[in-house]
Design an enzyme around this catalytic site. Structure first.
Site, PDB file in Angstrom:
ATOM      1  N   ARG A  59       0.825  -0.912  -0.360  1.00 24.34           N
ATOM      2  CA  ARG A  59       0.094  -0.191   0.155  1.00 24.34           C
ATOM      3  C   ARG A  59       0.382   1.401  -0.031  1.00 24.34           C
ATOM      4  NH1 ARG A  59      -5.014  -1.626   0.153  1.00 24.34           N
ATOM      5  NH2 ARG A  59      -5.764  -3.578   0.594  1.00 24.34           N
ATOM      6  N   LEU A  96      -0.751 -10.570   3.744  1.00 20.94           N
ATOM      7  CA  LEU A  96      -1.378  -9.824   4.310  1.00 20.94           C
ATOM      8  C   LEU A  96      -2.140 -10.504   5.864  1.00 20.94           C
ATOM      9  CD1 LEU A  96      -3.116  -8.728   0.706  1.00 20.94           C
ATOM     10  CD2 LEU A  96      -1.422  -7.649   2.222  1.00 20.94           C
ATOM     11  N   HIS A 101      -7.705 -11.461   3.161  1.00 20.97           N
ATOM     12  CA  HIS A 101      -7.519 -12.761   2.650  1.00 20.97           C
ATOM     13  C   HIS A 101      -8.604 -13.239   1.978  1.00 20.97           C
ATOM     14  CE1 HIS A 101      -3.962 -14.722   5.804  1.00 20.97           C
ATOM     15  NE2 HIS A 101      -3.403 -13.321   5.314  1.00 20.97           N
ATOM     16  N   LYS A 119      -1.280 -19.175   6.317  1.00 23.01           N
ATOM     17  CA  LYS A 119      -2.260 -19.224   7.463  1.00 23.01           C
ATOM     18  C   LYS A 119      -2.691 -18.052   8.426  1.00 23.01           C
ATOM     19  CE  LYS A 119      -0.257 -20.551  10.731  1.00 23.01           C
ATOM     20  NZ  LYS A 119       0.363 -19.824  11.307  1.00 23.01           N
ATOM     21  N   ARG A 190      -0.591  -8.338  15.407  1.00 25.33           N
ATOM     22  CA  ARG A 190      -2.085  -9.725  15.378  1.00 25.33           C
ATOM     23  C   ARG A 190      -3.075  -9.390  16.641  1.00 25.33           C
ATOM     24  NH1 ARG A 190       3.176 -10.457  15.579  1.00 25.33           N
ATOM     25  NH2 ARG A 190       3.703 -12.351  14.914  1.00 25.33           N
ATOM     26  N   ASP A 202      -3.762 -16.614  15.112  1.00 26.70           N
ATOM     27  CA  ASP A 202      -2.624 -16.762  15.116  1.00 26.70           C
ATOM     28  C   ASP A 202      -1.489 -17.281  15.758  1.00 26.70           C
ATOM     29  OD1 ASP A 202      -0.042 -14.719  14.130  1.00 26.70           O
ATOM     30  OD2 ASP A 202       0.502 -15.218  15.791  1.00 26.70           O
TER      31      ASP A 202
END
Length: 416
Positions: A59, A96, A101, A119, A190, A202
């Site tokens: 970005r 990302l 996702h 993941k 997170r 996570d």
């Protein structure tokens, strides 16, 4: 000697040999200048003759340019859309935040790109169903390949662990992952709920997947779940989690972990699997008495769920109990213990690709490319149904705890 070989192995993982690239090498583009990208893709790509890291977009183009210059990526795109529009790019790697996702994976698939998706693949099971059952993946056998990047499951050491289990007779499994608090500060991404933050989504994906893999089945019920919330304004996110599941064979699986372990805490994520007592006829033969019964109770420990190629061990502890036939009184007991390790498949007597310097990510990349190229490989892959099942189990924990599911993309209606 083991210590020195371990040092060499780990040094080589971070300094892999550079392979000459084949004419049919796949060109990868990276969406986002994420911290995980060098370890998860750029480094393992060096030793893969059919992978070229071609472009990156972020970005903030200034950040993307600095990222590319540091890592030798030749092309920097002005936007994610421009990267997806580049016909030279065959594969898109998406590291990302989880909440982005679904949108960008489907946009990449719509452009005909193969997708390696970090993941967890999606924020919740609803999104997983939309993504992994999408028509873009079902047009033909020549269509794009999508895989959730669950790197640890591709390691030979993990396959060694699974090989010594007897899933129907597992009575209990507990997996833990404890991470010191300095790894993720309170304002770490997170813990951003709007993009599906939380320790379970996570870190917790590793112990949860390991328990599911051990049982070789999906949990029937989450019978207990507890979450410790972050302080306001991040109270919708958990930093510590616990869950207990019941599996179809009656066994119990437990998952626990935290991103707030004490700063002095040192432990590797692990799983301990205990089996039900089963007859051990071979040991009974050794006893030399036809009226003797021998049972075996197996306990298996696997150390280092996240990065087994750096270091791991599998300990198999078999406890034998000898009784007279038909008697409940034990005459004698003894234990046999064996420790196994496998940094290549050759150490498991399997003639498959791999080197001691391959990381979990390199093993994963090998199988992802094999899938795209139509090769058999090791047979290890993260299927669409596997990713959906993992997401359902995560949802079960969030729902049982009362914390609530991670949010579905506000743009979800565009993707159905």
């Amino acid at each position: 000697m083991d210590f020195l070989s371990g040092l060499r192995r780990n040094w080589r993982q971070f300094n892999p040999p550079v392979a000459a690239k084949h004419d049919d090498a796949l060109k990868f583009g990276i969406l986002g200048a994420a911290n995980i990208a060098p370890l998860a893709l750029i480094l393992p790509a060096k030793s893969h003759p059919q992978v070229i890291i071609h472009a990156v977009a972020a970005r903030d183009k200034t950040r993307a340019t600095a990222f590319a210059n540091k890592r030798g990526i030749p092309v920097v795109k002005d936007s994610y859309e421009e990267l997806l529009d580049d016909p030279a790019i065959d594969v898109v790697y998406i590291p990302l935040p989880t909440g982005l996702h679904l949108e960008w994976a489907l946009k990449a698939l719509a452009k005909g790109k193969h997708v390696l998706l970090e993941k967890p693949a999606t924020s919740n099971a609803q999104e997983a169903e939309i993504l992994h059952h999408h028509r873009l993946l079902n047009q033909s056998s020549e269509g794009p390949v999508l895989m959730e990047a669950f790197h640890s499951r591709f390691a030979p050491g993990w396959q060694q662990f699974l090989a010594v289990l007897d899933p129907p007779n597992i009575s209990h499994a507990i997996a833990k992952a404890m991470v010191p608090s300095y790894i993720a500060s309170d304002d770490d991404i997170r813990f951003n709920y709007s993009i599906s933050g939380g320790a379970l989504l996570d870190l917790g994906t590793y112990p949860l997947a390991s328990v599911r893999d051990a049982f070789g089945a999906e949990p029937e019920e989450c019978i207990d779940a507890k979450m410790t919330r972050m302080a306001p304004p991040r109270e919708k996110c958990d930093h510590t989690f616990y869950a207990k599941f019941r599996f179809p064979n009656g066994g119990i699986g437990e998952v626990k972990g935290t991103l707030r372990a004490p700063k002095t805490h040192l432990s590797l994520p692990s799983i301990i699997v205990t089996h039900k007592p089963v007859p051990a006829p071979e040991e009974a033969k050794k006893a030399g008495d036809k009226d003797t019964e021998v049972t075996r109770t197996r306990k298996v420990t696997f150390c280092n769920l996240l990065w087994p190629t750096n270091y791991h061990y599998v300990t198999v502890e078999d406890k034998f109990e000898i009784r007279d036939a038909g008697s409940s009184t034990m005459k004698r007991e003894y234990t046999k213990t064996e420790t196994k390790k496998a940094y290549t498949f050759r150490e498991m007597d399997r003639d498959l690709a791999g080197e001691t310097h391959w990381s979990t990510y390199r093993y994963m990349l090998e199988e992802f490319v094999n899938k795209i190229k139509g090769r058999q490989g090791s047979g290890v892959f993260v299927s669409h149904e596997e990713s959906i099942a993992q997401s359902r189990a995560l949802d079960m924990i969030y729902e049982k705890s009362g914390l609530g599911l991670r949010p579905t993309s506000k743009r979800v209606s565009k993707f159905v």
